[in-house]
Scaffold this active site. Structure first.
Site, PDB file in Angstrom:
ATOM      1  N   GLU A 115      -4.324  -7.165   5.691  1.00 23.01           N
ATOM      2  CA  GLU A 115      -3.018  -7.430   6.317  1.00 23.01           C
ATOM      3  C   GLU A 115      -2.339  -6.133   6.750  1.00 23.01           C
ATOM      4  OE1 GLU A 115      -1.076 -10.511   6.943  1.00 23.01           O
ATOM      5  OE2 GLU A 115      -3.171 -11.096   6.984  1.00 23.01           O
ATOM      6  N   SER A 124       1.158 -12.769  -3.562  1.00 24.14           N
ATOM      7  CA  SER A 124       0.028 -12.613  -2.642  1.00 24.14           C
ATOM      8  C   SER A 124       0.104 -13.502  -1.408  1.00 24.14           C
ATOM      9  CB  SER A 124      -1.275 -12.913  -3.391  1.00 24.14           C
ATOM     10  OG  SER A 124      -1.312 -14.296  -3.704  1.00 24.14           O
ATOM     11  N   THR A 180      -5.322  -4.589   1.281  1.00 22.85           N
ATOM     12  CA  THR A 180      -5.576  -5.777   2.089  1.00 22.85           C
ATOM     13  C   THR A 180      -5.719  -5.502   3.591  1.00 22.85           C
ATOM     14  OG1 THR A 180      -4.481  -7.799   2.897  1.00 22.85           O
ATOM     15  CG2 THR A 180      -3.061  -6.133   1.981  1.00 22.85           C
ATOM     16  N   LYS A 229       2.411  -3.818   0.585  1.00 24.14           N
ATOM     17  CA  LYS A 229       1.046  -3.395   0.255  1.00 24.14           C
ATOM     18  C   LYS A 229       0.721  -2.040   0.893  1.00 24.14           C
ATOM     19  CE  LYS A 229      -1.063  -6.657  -2.283  1.00 24.14           C
ATOM     20  NZ  LYS A 229      -1.870  -6.419  -3.492  1.00 24.14           N
ATOM     21  N   THR A 238      -4.887 -14.419 -14.000  1.00 22.45           N
ATOM     22  CA  THR A 238      -4.807 -15.880 -13.819  1.00 22.45           C
ATOM     23  C   THR A 238      -5.035 -16.295 -12.365  1.00 22.45           C
ATOM     24  OG1 THR A 238      -2.413 -15.681 -13.553  1.00 22.45           O
ATOM     25  CG2 THR A 238      -3.224 -16.255 -15.759  1.00 22.45           C
ATOM     26  N   ASP A 241      -8.993 -13.927  -7.858  1.00 24.95           N
ATOM     27  CA  ASP A 241      -9.853 -12.753  -8.049  1.00 24.95           C
ATOM     28  C   ASP A 241      -9.900 -12.337  -9.509  1.00 24.95           C
ATOM     29  OD1 ASP A 241      -9.944 -12.905  -5.340  1.00 24.95           O
ATOM     30  OD2 ASP A 241      -9.160 -10.894  -4.945  1.00 24.95           O
ATOM     31  N   TYR A 286       5.000  -8.713   3.132  1.00 16.53           N
ATOM     32  CA  TYR A 286       3.847  -8.549   2.236  1.00 16.53           C
ATOM     33  C   TYR A 286       3.050  -7.316   2.625  1.00 16.53           C
ATOM     34  CZ  TYR A 286      -0.919  -9.382   0.453  1.00 16.53           C
ATOM     35  OH  TYR A 286      -2.153  -9.240  -0.135  1.00 16.53           O
ATOM     36  N   ALA A 345      -2.558  -8.089  -9.596  1.00 17.80           N
ATOM     37  CA  ALA A 345      -1.340  -8.910  -9.592  1.00 17.80           C
ATOM     38  C   ALA A 345      -0.536  -8.640  -8.332  1.00 17.80           C
ATOM     39  CB  ALA A 345      -0.492  -8.607 -10.815  1.00 17.80           C
TER      40      ALA A 345
HETATM   41  P1  NAP Z   1      -3.624 -14.985  -6.419  1.00 18.35           P
HETATM   42  O1  NAP Z   1      -4.654 -16.010  -6.711  1.00 18.35           O
HETATM   43  O2  NAP Z   1      -2.368 -15.393  -5.753  1.00 18.35           O
HETATM   44  O3  NAP Z   1      -3.252 -14.264  -7.813  1.00 18.35           O
HETATM   45  C1  NAP Z   1      -2.163 -13.403  -7.927  1.00 18.35           C
HETATM   46  C2  NAP Z   1      -1.999 -13.000  -9.368  1.00 18.35           C
HETATM   47  O4  NAP Z   1      -0.856 -12.128  -9.484  1.00 18.35           O
HETATM   48  C3  NAP Z   1      -1.727 -14.185 -10.309  1.00 18.35           C
HETATM   49  O5  NAP Z   1      -2.388 -13.952 -11.522  1.00 18.35           O
HETATM   50  C4  NAP Z   1      -0.223 -14.104 -10.510  1.00 18.35           C
HETATM   51  O6  NAP Z   1       0.216 -14.669 -11.709  1.00 18.35           O
HETATM   52  C5  NAP Z   1      -0.026 -12.606 -10.541  1.00 18.35           C
HETATM   53  N1  NAP Z   1       1.347 -12.188 -10.316  1.00 18.35           N
HETATM   54  C6  NAP Z   1       2.181 -12.555  -9.309  1.00 18.35           C
HETATM   55  N2  NAP Z   1       3.367 -11.959  -9.443  1.00 18.35           N
HETATM   56  C7  NAP Z   1       3.297 -11.184 -10.565  1.00 18.35           C
HETATM   57  C8  NAP Z   1       4.213 -10.333 -11.234  1.00 18.35           C
HETATM   58  N3  NAP Z   1       5.450 -10.146 -10.791  1.00 18.35           N
HETATM   59  N4  NAP Z   1       3.788  -9.701 -12.364  1.00 18.35           N
HETATM   60  C9  NAP Z   1       2.537  -9.897 -12.830  1.00 18.35           C
HETATM   61  N5  NAP Z   1       1.647 -10.714 -12.258  1.00 18.35           N
HETATM   62  C10 NAP Z   1       2.012 -11.342 -11.116  1.00 18.35           C
HETATM   63  O7  NAP Z   1      -4.238 -13.787  -5.559  1.00 18.35           O
HETATM   64  P2  NAP Z   1      -5.777 -13.386  -5.313  1.00 18.35           P
HETATM   65  O8  NAP Z   1      -6.258 -14.099  -4.109  1.00 18.35           O
HETATM   66  O9  NAP Z   1      -6.516 -13.473  -6.584  1.00 18.35           O
HETATM   67  O10 NAP Z   1      -5.620 -11.856  -4.865  1.00 18.35           O
HETATM   68  C11 NAP Z   1      -5.700 -10.805  -5.822  1.00 18.35           C
HETATM   69  C12 NAP Z   1      -5.086  -9.553  -5.239  1.00 18.35           C
HETATM   70  O11 NAP Z   1      -5.777  -9.172  -4.058  1.00 18.35           O
HETATM   71  C13 NAP Z   1      -3.631  -9.683  -4.815  1.00 18.35           C
HETATM   72  O12 NAP Z   1      -3.011  -8.447  -5.038  1.00 18.35           O
HETATM   73  C14 NAP Z   1      -3.707  -9.964  -3.321  1.00 18.35           C
HETATM   74  O13 NAP Z   1      -2.507  -9.551  -2.694  1.00 18.35           O
HETATM   75  C15 NAP Z   1      -4.891  -9.104  -2.943  1.00 18.35           C
HETATM   76  N6  NAP Z   1      -5.683  -9.552  -1.802  1.00 18.35           N
HETATM   77  C16 NAP Z   1      -6.175 -10.810  -1.753  1.00 18.35           C
HETATM   78  C17 NAP Z   1      -6.982 -11.186  -0.706  1.00 18.35           C
HETATM   79  C18 NAP Z   1      -7.590 -12.559  -0.624  1.00 18.35           C
HETATM   80  O14 NAP Z   1      -8.038 -12.937   0.462  1.00 18.35           O
HETATM   81  N7  NAP Z   1      -7.648 -13.306  -1.713  1.00 18.35           N
HETATM   82  C19 NAP Z   1      -7.306 -10.250   0.299  1.00 18.35           C
HETATM   83  C20 NAP Z   1      -6.800  -8.955   0.193  1.00 18.35           C
HETATM   84  C21 NAP Z   1      -6.005  -8.612  -0.875  1.00 18.35           C
HETATM   85  P3  NAP Z   1       0.577 -16.233 -11.830  1.00 18.35           P
HETATM   86  O15 NAP Z   1      -0.729 -16.941 -12.036  1.00 18.35           O
HETATM   87  O16 NAP Z   1       1.465 -16.274 -13.011  1.00 18.35           O
HETATM   88  O17 NAP Z   1       1.250 -16.629 -10.559  1.00 18.35           O
HETATM   89  O1  F7E Z   2      -3.345 -17.722   6.358  1.00 19.74           O
HETATM   90  C1  F7E Z   2      -2.751 -19.549   9.496  1.00 19.74           C
HETATM   91  C2  F7E Z   2      -1.747 -18.509   9.051  1.00 19.74           C
HETATM   92  O2  F7E Z   2      -2.216 -18.026   4.166  1.00 19.74           O
HETATM   93  C3  F7E Z   2      -4.411 -17.444   7.243  1.00 19.74           C
HETATM   94  C4  F7E Z   2      -3.850 -13.647   1.365  1.00 19.74           C
HETATM   95  O3  F7E Z   2      -4.877 -13.720   0.391  1.00 19.74           O
HETATM   96  O4  F7E Z   2      -5.404 -12.937   3.047  1.00 19.74           O
HETATM   97  C5  F7E Z   2      -4.437 -13.926   2.730  1.00 19.74           C
HETATM   98  O5  F7E Z   2      -3.384 -13.921   3.677  1.00 19.74           O
HETATM   99  C6  F7E Z   2      -3.998 -17.786   8.654  1.00 19.74           C
HETATM  100  C7  F7E Z   2      -2.623 -17.272   9.053  1.00 19.74           C
HETATM  101  O6  F7E Z   2      -3.952 -16.194   4.470  1.00 19.74           O
HETATM  102  C8  F7E Z   2      -1.605 -22.692   8.140  1.00 19.74           C
HETATM  103  O7  F7E Z   2      -0.649 -18.452   9.946  1.00 19.74           O
HETATM  104  C9  F7E Z   2      -2.311 -21.963  10.049  1.00 19.74           C
HETATM  105  O8  F7E Z   2      -2.669 -16.740  10.348  1.00 19.74           O
HETATM  106  O9  F7E Z   2      -4.687 -18.488   4.336  1.00 19.74           O
HETATM  107  P1  F7E Z   2      -3.532 -17.676   4.758  1.00 19.74           P
HETATM  108  P2  F7E Z   2      -3.407 -14.790   5.016  1.00 19.74           P
HETATM  109  O10 F7E Z   2      -2.029 -14.876   5.500  1.00 19.74           O
HETATM  110  O11 F7E Z   2      -4.432 -14.260   5.938  1.00 19.74           O
HETATM  111  C10 F7E Z   2      -4.901 -11.595   3.098  1.00 19.74           C
HETATM  112  C11 F7E Z   2      -6.044 -10.673   3.404  1.00 19.74           C
HETATM  113  C12 F7E Z   2      -4.131 -11.221   1.891  1.00 19.74           C
HETATM  114  O12 F7E Z   2      -4.066 -10.051   1.520  1.00 19.74           O
HETATM  115  C13 F7E Z   2      -3.226 -12.247   1.310  1.00 19.74           C
HETATM  116  O13 F7E Z   2      -2.929 -11.950  -0.056  1.00 19.74           O
HETATM  117  O14 F7E Z   2      -3.919 -19.203   8.766  1.00 19.74           O
HETATM  118  N1  F7E Z   2      -2.353 -20.922   9.172  1.00 19.74           N
HETATM  119  N2  F7E Z   2      -1.854 -23.058   9.429  1.00 19.74           N
HETATM  120  C14 F7E Z   2      -1.930 -21.347   7.975  1.00 19.74           C
HETATM  121  N3  F7E Z   2      -1.826 -20.685   6.812  1.00 19.74           N
HETATM  122  C15 F7E Z   2      -1.369 -21.408   5.744  1.00 19.74           C
HETATM  123  N4  F7E Z   2      -1.295 -20.788   4.551  1.00 19.74           N
HETATM  124  N5  F7E Z   2      -1.033 -22.725   5.848  1.00 19.74           N
HETATM  125  C16 F7E Z   2      -1.122 -23.422   7.018  1.00 19.74           C
HETATM  126  O15 F7E Z   2      -0.814 -24.614   7.101  1.00 19.74           O
END
Ligand code: NAP
Ligand code: F7E
Length: 350
Positions: free
Chosen positions: A127, A84, A125, A155, A10, A13, A151, A81
């Site tokens: 991160e 995130s 990630t 991870k 959901t 990704d 987080y 999942a």
């Molecule tokens: P997202 O949109 O926040 O989706 C997270 C998914 O995990 C949702 O389907 C959520 O379900 C599900 N989930 C959360 N807690 C759960 C639990 N306890 N049991 C089962 N399902 C659960 O994240 P995304 O951006 O698609 O990212 C996908 C994955 O890649 C994550 O693991 C994230 O940490 C990792 N990642 C993301 C990025 C990025 O930039 N997007 C970069 C690096 C790694 P609900 O819809 O019910 O909340």
């Molecule tokens: O923040 C700064 C904030 O929440 C990016 C997740 O997908 O990517 C994501 O994590 C930057 C940070 O993403 C606001 O402090 C400033 O430095 O969009 P973000 P994230 O923390 O990089 C990684 C790769 C993952 O793995 C994660 O799952 O932006 N920032 N002002 C802000 N961030 C938010 N959210 N909101 C603000 O108002």
């Protein structure tokens, strides 16, 4: 026909990966969490919901994961999942550890006990790097990990346990170390979508200001639909391994703001305010990947870079709010709970 099980289907990704694998002819299974408000809007937006068999499951609940694997009998599991949101991991550190860390171990244990040749993709990630950079200011597979948040620490456990099970038990399990990737389906709390959504709202007169935290943070932002292809490629290799997936560019939040407002013909300085409360207790300040290994071995490289990404997201949100101002329903926030979904799926699956 190949079968894939996607956890987190959901999410951003999950939805794009489901679309990608459906086009490859996979039989698709996805886990979802039971919630009081249904959350299938991304799958509906991509018109993919009907092609997925949904299984109620939570990463903290071993029996529901075992059920999901038993029902789907997958060739490939994509463990997407997660809790995130980095900011929320400071509010819910234990939950984040359970879901993002131990949740990964639960899958590895299931695969180990079932003794089946199931391939596992783990959503790792950038991160993990925290403040760590190579001498050239970039991060690759050899760069030291220095996690900066609950987080990232959770991870990092997931990353290591995948490697350990791969080496100890010969399980095909790979980490995709993905840098930030975004899209019009990105959650509204992440900074890119928060900005483009605000641009759309301000442009249509629904909002006057946008409050942000740390504008100096720099990220390597790519386009999510391209990154899910890399996930699939990682599992098609003859040997399990870990890969950095990135654009190799870095831009600050401030640059994203400037580009996004300019794309809608507005001057950001009239609308953006910094709110100290939105700054994190500890932040990652500079991310820039080096995707050389993915380029060489997976033959993968991104086409959508920063300016194009911003343009795609701004155009989508400006349109969305314009449509709304003209009385049209939000195309991808329209919740439409598929009737009796549990009953339907359970009858089909048992
Ligand atoms: P997202 O949109 O926040 O989706 C997270 C998914 O995990 C949702 O389907 C959520 O379900 C599900 N989930 C959360 N807690 C759960 C639990 N306890 N049991 C089962 N399902 C659960 O994240 P995304 O951006 O698609 O990212 C996908 C994955 O890649 C994550 O693991 C994230 O940490 C990792 N990642 C993301 C990025 C990025 O930039 N997007 C970069 C690096 C790694 P609900 O819809 O019910 O909340
Ligand atoms: O923040 C700064 C904030 O929440 C990016 C997740 O997908 O990517 C994501 O994590 C930057 C940070 O993403 C606001 O402090 C400033 O430095 O969009 P973000 P994230 O923390 O990089 C990684 C790769 C993952 O793995 C994660 O799952 O932006 N920032 N002002 C802000 N961030 C938010 N959210 N909101 C603000 O108002």
């Amino acid at each position: 026909m190949k079968r894939a099980l996607i956890t987190g289907i959901t999410g951003q990704d999950g939805a794009y990966l489901a679309e990608f694998l459906a086009n490859k002819g996979y039989q698709l299974f996805g886990t979802y969490r039971r919630s009081s408000t249904p959350n299938f809007w991304r799958l509906q937006a991509l018109d993919i919901l009907q092609k997925v068999t949904l299984i109620p499951s939570d990463l903290t609940d071993m029996s529901s994961l075992l059920e999901a694997v038993t029902i789907s009998d997958p060739h490939e599991i994509y463990n997407l999942a997660a809790q995130s949101y980095v900011g929320a991991s400071f509010d819910q550190p234990m939950l984040t550890a359970e879901v993002d860390g131990t949740g990964t171990l639960r899958f590895l244990e299931i695969i180990r006990h079932l003794k089946k040749n199931i391939k596992l993709y783990q959503a790792s990630t950038s991160e993990l790097y925290g403040d760590s950079i190579n001498r050239d200011g970039r991060q690759d597979e050899e760069t030291k990990f220095l996690p900066n948040s609950p987080y990232a620490a959770a991870k990092l456990y997931g990353y290591h346990i995948v490697k350990i099970y791969r080496e100890a038990y010969g399980i095909f399990a790979s980490n995709g170390i993905l840098f930030n990737h975004e899209s019009p389906l990105r959650g509204l709390e992440f900074v890119t979508r928060k900005i483009t959504n605000a641009v759309g709202k301000i442009k249509s007169g629904f909002e006057k200001k946008l409050k942000l935290g740390n504008l100096e943070s720099a990220r390597d932002w790519g386009y999510a639909p391209e990154y899910v292809e890399a996930m699939w490629l990682i599992l098609q290799q003859s040997k399990a391994d870990d890969y950095v997936i990135s654009t190799n560019e870095t831009h600050s939040v401030q640059e994203f703001v400037e580009e996004a407002f300019a794309a809608a013909g507005m001057d950001w300085e009239k609308y953006v305010e910094v709110d100290e409360l939105l700054k994190r207790p500890k932040d990652v300040v500079h991310l820039r990947g080096d995707n050389s290994k993915a380029k060489e071995i997976l033959n993968w490289q991104p086409k959508v870079k920063f300016k194009k990404l911003v343009r795609i997201m701004v155009d989508a949100d400006v349109k969305r709010w314009k449509d709304f101002s003209q009385g049209k329903q939000f195309p991808w926030d329209a919740f439409n709970y598929p009737e009796n979904i549990d009953i339907k799926q359970r009858t089909k699956l048992k």
